[in-house]
Design an enzyme around this catalytic site. Structure first.
Site, PDB file in Angstrom:
ATOM      1  N   HIS A   1      22.437  69.236 -47.514  1.00 25.48           N
ATOM      2  CA  HIS A   1      23.642  69.642 -46.689  1.00 25.48           C
ATOM      3  C   HIS A   1      23.386  70.397 -45.408  1.00 25.48           C
ATOM      4  CE1 HIS A   1      25.501  67.999 -50.275  1.00 25.48           C
ATOM      5  NE2 HIS A   1      25.076  68.891 -50.845  1.00 25.48           N
TER       6      HIS A   1
HETATM    7  O1  RIB Z   1      29.017  71.230 -50.768  1.00 22.06           O
HETATM    8  C1  RIB Z   1      27.657  71.924 -50.261  1.00 22.06           C
HETATM    9  C2  RIB Z   1      27.906  72.989 -49.537  1.00 22.06           C
HETATM   10  O2  RIB Z   1      28.095  73.959 -50.518  1.00 22.06           O
HETATM   11  C3  RIB Z   1      26.476  73.603 -49.018  1.00 22.06           C
HETATM   12  O3  RIB Z   1      26.749  74.362 -48.021  1.00 22.06           O
HETATM   13  C4  RIB Z   1      25.924  74.396 -50.229  1.00 22.06           C
HETATM   14  O4  RIB Z   1      24.911  75.437 -49.840  1.00 22.06           O
HETATM   15  C5  RIB Z   1      27.135  74.973 -50.665  1.00 22.06           C
HETATM   16  O5  RIB Z   1      27.279  76.196 -49.722  1.00 22.06           O
END
Ligand code: RIB
Ligand code: CA
Length: 308
Positions: A238
């Site tokens: 992500h």
């Molecule tokens: O949903 C994914 C996000 O939430 C990413 O940034 C992960 O690190 C958590 O913070």
């Protein structure tokens, strides 16, 4: 060089994002601000310092920001990132100092003093930026753009409706999405297509440096949860997608759409309501990323990790 401030909640994917940013000469990181999210603030700030030292950047300024969301109580993702937030590795206690200034104060002071607007990369719940906007709205013209990891056009990952960052602090997300700031949103629709497959994990492992070996060990553990939950071929990276966008935006494609954040119904709390077909009357307020060149992303990530 693009001047940036990174706001994050390390967390394994945040850690990989920090390594990518620290390895990229295109970016001048003015500071790293941490927030409670994946794990508590006491871990996220320490993890950010551990990752900076892993990258031999003990000179980097790391700040602790807000220890909890604006209204809701903190819900973490320890089950995904481990009790410490960096499961799979045991990095040494950081020797570099945590800056004494509060992360929100750093954000405000740095933005107000900047001679040119600064880009913000947010990788966790938006609590710090929201508080900064309330405390000092005069920072708005000093922000070039905010590139955020969060939200989804489709399914959530913490509830059926909501993605984790926006679910943890939906009120902060609402404040940011109604601020008028130039926003670019990197949501799950994109990041769930940027997967650390076994082949890619092996390529990272094969770099065989202390940084890449640590990154591979973190990713191996981090991926297990998503692979089991979603039946994916590997863990979605992500947060590194935000940093890759800042370095090579051509790896991504997006559209300007209207996005609003749900803050009233428990059923859909934290949902990013993306007006994909522009059915509503509201003008677009966000550049919503919809596609990523995942091969190009991993080529960039592996090349940069090999240079740390
Ligand atoms: O949903 C994914 C996000 O939430 C990413 O940034 C992960 O690190 C958590 O913070
Ligand atoms: Ca994060």
């Amino acid at each position: 060089m693009k001047k940036i401030i990174i706001d994050c909640d390390p967390g394994v994917d945040d850690a990989i994002a920090l390594l990518l940013a620290l390895a990229s000469p295109e970016l001048e990181i003015l500071g790293i601000v941490t927030v409670a999210g994946n794990v508590s603030l006491s871990f996220t700030e320490k993890n950010a310092r551990k990752i900076c030292e892993l990258a031999n950047r003990g000179d980097m300024k790391v700040y602790a920001g807000c220890p909890r969301p604006i209204l809701r109580s903190l819900e973490t993702a320890r089950h995904v990132h481990g009790e410490t937030g960096l499961q799979g590795v045991d990095l040494p206690e950081p020797q570099m100092p945590l800056q004494r200034q509060h992360g929100v104060e750093f954000l405000i002071e740095t933005l107000l003093q900047a001679s040119e607007p600064i880009t913000l990369a947010t990788l966790g719940p938006l609590t710090n930026l929201a508080i900064a906007l309330i405390q000092a709205p005069q920072i708005i013209p000093k922000i070039q753009e905010v590139v955020l990891m969060g939200g989804a056009t489709g399914q959530g990952n913490v509830t059926a409706s909501a993605e984790f960052n926006f679910y943890v602090d939906p009120h902060a997300a609402h404040i940011v999405f109604t601020s008028g700031l130039p926003l670019t949103l990197m949501g799950l629709d994109v990041t769930h297509k940027v997967l650390t497959t076994p082949e890619r994990l092996q390529q990272i492992r094969a770099i065989a440096s202390p940084v890449s070996t640590t990154a591979a060990a973190m990713l191996a553990h981090y991926g297990a949860y998503d692979v089991e939950k979603y039946g994916m071929l590997g863990s979605p990276l992500h947060d590194p997608c935000v940093i890759a966008y800042l370095i090579q935006p051509e790896l991504f494609l997006g559209r300007n759409l209207h996005v609003a954040i749900e803050t009233t119904s428990e059923l859909t709390m934290g949902r990013s309501v993306v007006d994909l077909w522009q059915a509503g009357q509201q003008a677009p307020n966000v550049h919503v990323i919809q596609q990523a060149d995942d091969e190009g992303f991993y080529s960039l990530l592996i090349q940069r990790l090999s240079e740390l």
